[in-house]
Design a protein around this motif. Structure first.
Motif, short mmCIF file in Angstrom:
data_model
loop_
_atom_site.label_atom_id
_atom_site.label_comp_id
_atom_site.label_asym_id
_atom_site.label_seq_id
_atom_site.Cartn_x
_atom_site.Cartn_y
_atom_site.Cartn_z
N GLN A 130 11.78 -58.81 66.49
CA GLN A 130 10.48 -58.13 66.55
C GLN A 130 10.59 -56.67 66.07
N PHE A 131 11.78 -56.08 66.18
CA PHE A 131 11.97 -54.69 65.73
C PHE A 131 12.48 -54.62 64.30
N GLU A 142 19.47 -63.99 70.25
CA GLU A 142 19.79 -63.95 71.68
C GLU A 142 19.19 -62.73 72.37
N ARG A 143 19.06 -61.63 71.60
CA ARG A 143 18.51 -60.39 72.18
C ARG A 143 17.01 -60.21 71.87
N ASP A 144 16.45 -61.17 71.15
CA ASP A 144 15.02 -61.10 70.80
C ASP A 144 14.69 -59.79 70.08
N TRP A 145 15.54 -59.40 69.17
CA TRP A 145 15.38 -58.13 68.47
C TRP A 145 14.69 -58.27 67.11
N VAL A 200 23.31 -59.57 76.63
CA VAL A 200 22.00 -60.21 76.43
C VAL A 200 21.03 -59.86 77.55
N SER A 251 19.78 -56.16 77.21
CA SER A 251 19.20 -55.66 75.96
C SER A 251 18.07 -56.54 75.42
N ARG A 252 17.86 -57.68 76.07
CA ARG A 252 16.87 -58.63 75.55
C ARG A 252 15.49 -58.00 75.39
N GLY A 253 14.98 -57.99 74.16
CA GLY A 253 13.63 -57.52 73.89
C GLY A 253 13.43 -56.02 74.03
N ARG A 254 14.52 -55.28 74.09
CA ARG A 254 14.40 -53.83 74.28
C ARG A 254 14.85 -53.07 73.05
#
Lengths: 115, 115, 115, 115
Positions: free
Chosen positions: A22-23, A17-20, B104, B107-110
Motif C-alpha cells: 500500500q505504501f 507479509e508486512r502489507d507494505w 511481521v 511492522s504489519r501495515g505500518r
C-alpha cells in the motif's frame, strides 16, 4: 550471481507479509531509490578517489557499503516489480543505446563522453 | 529475467572498449548511482501518488522511466563489479537482516516501520 | 549576498504567475531538491578530487555548476516557504547542535567525525 | 531571515576549528549535498502527497525535516563558499533564465512545464 527472479520472489513475500505494498506506489519507490543512493554516496564522501578501492575492501566500510548497495538494489527491484519492468531487459536496451551513442573512436579515454 | 553475469560481462566490454575504467573508481561510481537516481526521481516529482502506477505504464513516460531505471542498475552493477561485490548475495543478506529487523507482528501495515 | 527575503518574494511571484503551487506540496519539493542535487553531483562525478577546485573556477563548468547550485537553492527555498520554515534559523539551530555534537578536541582533522 | 553572510562566517569558523577544510573539496561537498538531499527525501517517502503539508507541521516530523533542510543548506553554503560563488546571485540569475524559459502563457498550470 543468484537468480534475480528468486530474489524478486523473496522481496514480494517480505512486502506481502508486512502489507507494505500500500505504501509502494512507483513514486514512493523512486524516492526510496534516491534516499538509499544518498546513503551509498555518504559512504564515499570523505574518501579520497585514489583510496576508494582500498576503502571498499576494508572490512568495516565494506560491510556498510554492501548494505547500502543492497538497499539501492532492493529499492530498484521493488520499483521494477511494481511497474512490470524487466530490469535486465531494460539494462540490455540501454546498453545497446549507449553503445550507439558513445562511439568507441570518439569516446575512448575521454571523461567528457562526447556523443 | 536474463542472467546478471552476462549483463555484467557486456558492461565490462563496453567500458574496456572505451578505456573508461580509469574514471570508474568506486567513489565516482557511487556518484553515478546518485546522479542517475536523481534523474529517476525527477520522472515522478510532479506525478500524483495515486496516478503513479498509470503514469509508469503510459508509453512515453514508461520509456523514460525504463531508461532511468536501467541507468541506476548499470551504475550499481559497475560499482559491484569494481569492488568485487555480488549484488544478489548482498541483497539476500540484507533481506535476511530486514526480516529480523522488521518483525511481521510489529511492522504489519505500518509506514513508520518500527524496528 | 542579497537579502534572502527578496529572493523568496521573487520565487513566490514566479510560481504564482504560473499557477504551479498546486504541484508544490512538500513531498514533491523534497523530490525536486533530490533531483537537482543529483544534477549537481553529476557535474563532479568524473572530476578528480584534486582538480575539483580548478574545475569549479573554469568558465564553462562554473556556469553549469552555478546553475545547478541555484536549482538546489531554489528548491530548498520553495520547500521552506511552503512549510513556513526559516532556512537561516534552521541552519543556525543545526550549527549549534553540530558544535555540541562534534567537540573540537575529538573531531579535529578527522574525516570520520566521531561524535 | 537572518543575514546569510553571518551564517557563512559561522560555518567557516566551525570548519576551521575542526580543520575540516582539507576534506571539503568541491567534489566532496557536492556529494554532501546529495547525501543530505537523500535524507530529506527519506522524510517524505511514505507520506501521502495530500498529507505532506500537515506532516511538515506536526511537531516530531517537523523537527527532523528542519534538521534535514538545514543540512542541505549548510552543504550548499559550504560549497558556494569553497568555490567563491554567491548563492543569492546565482539564484537570481537562474530565476531570470527560468522566467524566460517558461513563458507564463505556455506553462500556466502545467506540470509538464513546456519550454
Amino acid at each position: 550471481m543468484r537468480d534475480l527472479d528468486s530474489i524478486v520472489a523473496a522481496l514480494r513475500q517480505f512486502v506481502a507479509e508486512r502489507d507494505w505494498s500500500q505504501f509502494h506506489d512507483p513514486k514512493n519507490l523512486a524516492m526510496l531509490v534516491a534516499s538509499e543512493a544518498g546513503e551509498l554516496v555518504a559512504e564515499y564522501r570523505w574518501v579520497r578517489g585514489d583510496e576508494a578501492d582500498a576503502h571498499s575492501r576494508a572490512r568495516e566500510p565494506r560491510a556498510r557499503i554492501a548494505a547500502e548497495v543492497a538497499d539501492v538494489g532492493i529499492a530498484l527491484l521493488l520499483l521494477c516489480d511494481r511497474i512490470g519492468l524487466d530490469l535486465t531487459e531494460a539494462i540490455a536496451d540501454k546498453l545497446a543505446k549507449n553503445t550507439a551513442r558513445y562511439p568507441v573512436e570518439k569516446s575512448r579515454g575521454r571523461a567528457d563522453r562526447p556523443t
